[in-house]
Design an enzyme around this catalytic site. Structure first.
Site, PDB file in Angstrom:
ATOM      1  N   ARG A   1      -3.404  -2.797  -7.817  1.00  6.90           N
ATOM      2  CA  ARG A   1      -2.681  -3.216  -6.673  1.00  6.90           C
ATOM      3  C   ARG A   1      -1.780  -4.722  -6.620  1.00  6.90           C
ATOM      4  NH1 ARG A   1      -3.167  -0.116  -2.696  1.00  6.90           N
ATOM      5  NH2 ARG A   1      -3.926   0.111  -0.757  1.00  6.90           N
TER       6      ARG A   1
ATOM      7  N   CYS B   1     -14.324   3.673  20.710  1.00  7.97           N
ATOM      8  CA  CYS B   1     -16.192   2.155  21.441  1.00  7.97           C
ATOM      9  C   CYS B   1     -16.581   2.846  21.696  1.00  7.97           C
ATOM     10  CB  CYS B   1     -14.195   1.254  21.696  1.00  7.97           C
ATOM     11  SG  CYS B   1     -12.943   0.135  20.550  1.00  7.97           S
TER      12      CYS B   1
ATOM     13  N   HIS C   1       0.661  -3.627   6.024  1.00  8.04           N
ATOM     14  CA  HIS C   1       0.004  -3.584   7.496  1.00  8.04           C
ATOM     15  C   HIS C   1      -2.096  -4.314   6.303  1.00  8.04           C
ATOM     16  CE1 HIS C   1      -0.677   0.364   4.661  1.00  8.04           C
ATOM     17  NE2 HIS C   1      -1.692  -0.028   4.339  1.00  8.04           N
ATOM     18  N   GLU C   2      -1.667  -4.699   5.016  1.00  7.92           N
ATOM     19  CA  GLU C   2      -2.532  -5.816   4.468  1.00  7.92           C
ATOM     20  C   GLU C   2      -2.254  -7.196   4.646  1.00  7.92           C
ATOM     21  OE1 GLU C   2      -5.026  -2.848   0.892  1.00  7.92           O
ATOM     22  OE2 GLU C   2      -3.031  -4.026   0.292  1.00  7.92           O
TER      23      GLU C   2
ATOM     24  N   CYS D   1       0.618  -1.418   0.424  1.00 10.95           N
ATOM     25  CA  CYS D   1       0.002   0.134  -0.277  1.00 10.95           C
ATOM     26  C   CYS D   1       0.641   1.018   0.668  1.00 10.95           C
ATOM     27  CB  CYS D   1      -0.924  -0.250   1.009  1.00 10.95           C
ATOM     28  SG  CYS D   1      -2.073   1.555   1.185  1.00 10.95           S
ATOM     29  N   HIS D   2       0.639   2.964  -0.311  1.00  9.47           N
ATOM     30  CA  HIS D   2       0.900   3.582  -0.011  1.00  9.47           C
ATOM     31  C   HIS D   2       1.346   3.822   1.156  1.00  9.47           C
ATOM     32  CE1 HIS D   2       1.286   4.815  -4.539  1.00  9.47           C
ATOM     33  NE2 HIS D   2      -0.853   4.719  -4.549  1.00  9.47           N
ATOM     34  N   THR D   3       0.689   3.479   2.134  1.00  5.89           N
ATOM     35  CA  THR D   3       1.290   3.523   3.375  1.00  5.89           C
ATOM     36  C   THR D   3       2.631   2.783   3.618  1.00  5.89           C
ATOM     37  OG1 THR D   3      -0.996   4.064   3.696  1.00  5.89           O
ATOM     38  CG2 THR D   3       0.359   3.790   6.095  1.00  5.89           C
TER      39      THR D   3
ATOM     40  N   CYS E   1     -10.391   3.386  17.516  1.00  2.00           N
ATOM     41  CA  CYS E   1     -10.315   2.835  19.224  1.00  2.00           C
ATOM     42  C   CYS E   1      -8.757   3.015  19.906  1.00  2.00           C
ATOM     43  CB  CYS E   1      -9.629   1.420  18.973  1.00  2.00           C
ATOM     44  SG  CYS E   1      -9.472   0.342  20.053  1.00  2.00           S
TER      45      CYS E   1
ATOM     46  N   CYS F   1     -12.790   0.593  25.207  1.00  2.00           N
ATOM     47  CA  CYS F   1     -12.641   2.538  25.790  1.00  2.00           C
ATOM     48  C   CYS F   1     -13.951   3.633  24.974  1.00  2.00           C
ATOM     49  CB  CYS F   1     -11.543   2.483  24.997  1.00  2.00           C
ATOM     50  SG  CYS F   1     -11.369   2.117  22.769  1.00  2.00           S
TER      51      CYS F   1
ATOM     52  N   CYS G   1     -11.200  -2.658  20.028  1.00  2.00           N
ATOM     53  CA  CYS G   1     -11.699  -3.498  21.599  1.00  2.00           C
ATOM     54  C   CYS G   1     -13.082  -3.796  22.463  1.00  2.00           C
ATOM     55  CB  CYS G   1     -10.507  -2.845  22.762  1.00  2.00           C
ATOM     56  SG  CYS G   1     -10.895  -1.127  23.082  1.00  2.00           S
TER      57      CYS G   1
ATOM     58  N   CYS H   1      -6.744  -3.163   3.798  1.00  2.00           N
ATOM     59  CA  CYS H   1      -6.830  -1.611   4.217  1.00  2.00           C
ATOM     60  C   CYS H   1      -7.729  -0.988   3.162  1.00  2.00           C
ATOM     61  CB  CYS H   1      -5.181  -1.108   4.124  1.00  2.00           C
ATOM     62  SG  CYS H   1      -5.312   0.866   4.438  1.00  2.00           S
TER      63      CYS H   1
ATOM     64  N   ARG I   1      -3.000   2.555  20.956  1.00  2.00           N
ATOM     65  CA  ARG I   1      -2.913   3.227  19.853  1.00  2.00           C
ATOM     66  C   ARG I   1      -1.409   4.078  20.447  1.00  2.00           C
ATOM     67  NH1 ARG I   1      -0.334   5.231  16.534  1.00  2.00           N
ATOM     68  NH2 ARG I   1      -0.780   6.876  15.570  1.00  2.00           N
TER      69      ARG I   1
END
Length: 385
Positions: free
Chosen positions: A377, A105, A70-71, A48-50, A113, A102, A99, A176, A117
């Site tokens: 992708r 959430c 993260h994918e 991903c671009h992130t 969430c 919190c 979660c 993502c 973090r």
């Protein structure tokens, strides 16, 4: 297969040792999951671009050495003490945490969430330590997922069990990009999604932008106008359901800007616009192309560190709204499995996004593929070197 429960696993991972440099395939040690953690064998991951953004060094939270990605989709190898939401052998997608306890959430207003973090932003597990080691050094985790490793350890609140009938080389992409764009249209826009007949403009026709089109089509949008300077994206936009395509580099009249063109095309402005570029100048154009009185612009693209958005306050005083979303407002453990089911039922396009494939050893090429104009992708087979 030998029982690895409670033991450290040595496997291959693509490690980013420093910003701006290629990833290197290394032998890494992945520690066993501790309380409320899950160790997953990653089968497939998207790029991903992130990931590229953090690797570039422009990410204010970026730190090295790190295992990006993260994918990811895979199978639960083992679980730590107290884990009840998944079991060994479950097919899962790693996603942003939920979660359910919190303030965030419980508010019902956001998918952000707050439970882990702080530690996630620092690249460590909730107890402040890493599960990755390479050449005697701890490696940082990325976005709580680190899917560029054949095995990864994730907090249980970031793991979503899905049907084992869904192919993992597709479901990984719901971690993502596809989810982000689709959710922006059907959850974030308006009050729980854009309304039927809305006129929509989408800036940027990559994976996220094309996913916004999907969401707009599902909710029955009127005009779906895609704006991109890459003419090759026109056929992609149309394939996903766009009604119009504007290339600002060649389609505008002399003295005309993209905002003016969109206002003209929609009889006063768009009901919704979506920025999928991360360009702060485009973000301004997207806002100012909104209809006076009610138009809403949603920022999805991530701008480089230190960049700021600007417009004249009068744009907001006269009823335009600026908002943003992360992961499309989709809640992982509550909502992501529904998107997987929509894909299985033929209601959500996923296969169509995959234009490139690479083995783990080709992951740097996957980054190059992503930067090429013809890639939507690239999926990496983590078990193939």
């Amino acid at each position: 297969m030998p029982d690895t429960t409670g033991k450290t696993i040595t496997c291959k991972a693509a490690v980013a040792w420093e910003a701006g440099k290629d990833l290197t395939i290394e032998d890494v040690e992945v520690g066993p999951p501790r309380a409320h953690e899950v160790r997953i064998e990653i089968y497939y991951t998207g790029v991903c671009h992130t990931d590229a953004y953090t690797l570039s060094g422009k990410d204010p939270e970026g730190a090295f050495p790190i295992v990006l990605g993260h994918e990811g989709a895979g199978i639960v190898e083992s679980i730590g003490e107290g884990v009840e939401s998944v079991k060994v052998g479950d097919h899962v997608v790693a996603f942003t945490p939920e979660c359910k306890e919190c303030k965030f959430c419980k508010s019902g207003k956001t998918n952000l969430c707050g439970k882990i973090r702080t530690t996630q932003g620092k690249g460590v597990m909730p107890d402040g330590t890493s599960r990755f080691k390479c050449k005697g050094k701890d490696l940082l985790h990325f976005m709580g997922t680190s899917t560029f490793s054949q095995f990864t350890v994730v907090a249980d609140i970031s793991v979503v069990p899905i049907t084992d009938k869904a192919p993992m080389d597709r479901t990984c992409l719901l971690g993502c990009g596809i989810t982000t764009g689709y959710g922006a249209a059907v959850i974030t826009a308006g009050h729980g999604g854009l309304e039927k007949g809305s006129n929509v403009a989408i800036f940027g026709a990559g994976c996220v932008g094309l996913s916004v089109i999907q969401g707009a089509v599902k909710n029955g949008a009127g005009k779906i106008i895609v704006v991109d300077v890459n003419e090759a994206k026109k056929s992609w936009a149309e394939k996903f359901g766009a009604t119009d395509f504007v290339n600002p580099a060649k389609d505008l009249k002399e003295g005309e800007n993209i905002t003016q063109r969109l206002v003209e095309m929609t009889d006063g402005g768009c009901d919704y616009t979506f920025d999928c570029t991360g360009n702060v100048h485009v973000m301004r154009s997207a806002l100012e192309a909104c209809h006076k009185g009610w138009g809403e612009s949603i920022i999805i693209g991530v701008a480089a560190a230190g960049q700021e958005i600007s417009t004249r306050p009068f744009q907001l005083v006269t009823g335009r709204r600026w908002k943003g979303c992360a992961f499309g407002g989709v809640k992982g453990r509550t909502q992501l499995s529904d998107l997987v089911q929509d894909y299985m039922d033929g209601k959500l396009k996923v296969d169509e996004f995959i234009t490139h494939r690479q083995p783990l050893s080709g992951i740097n090429q996957a980054f190059q593929d992503m930067k090429a104009g013809d890639c939507i992708r690239c999926v990496v087979d983590m078990r193939k070197l």
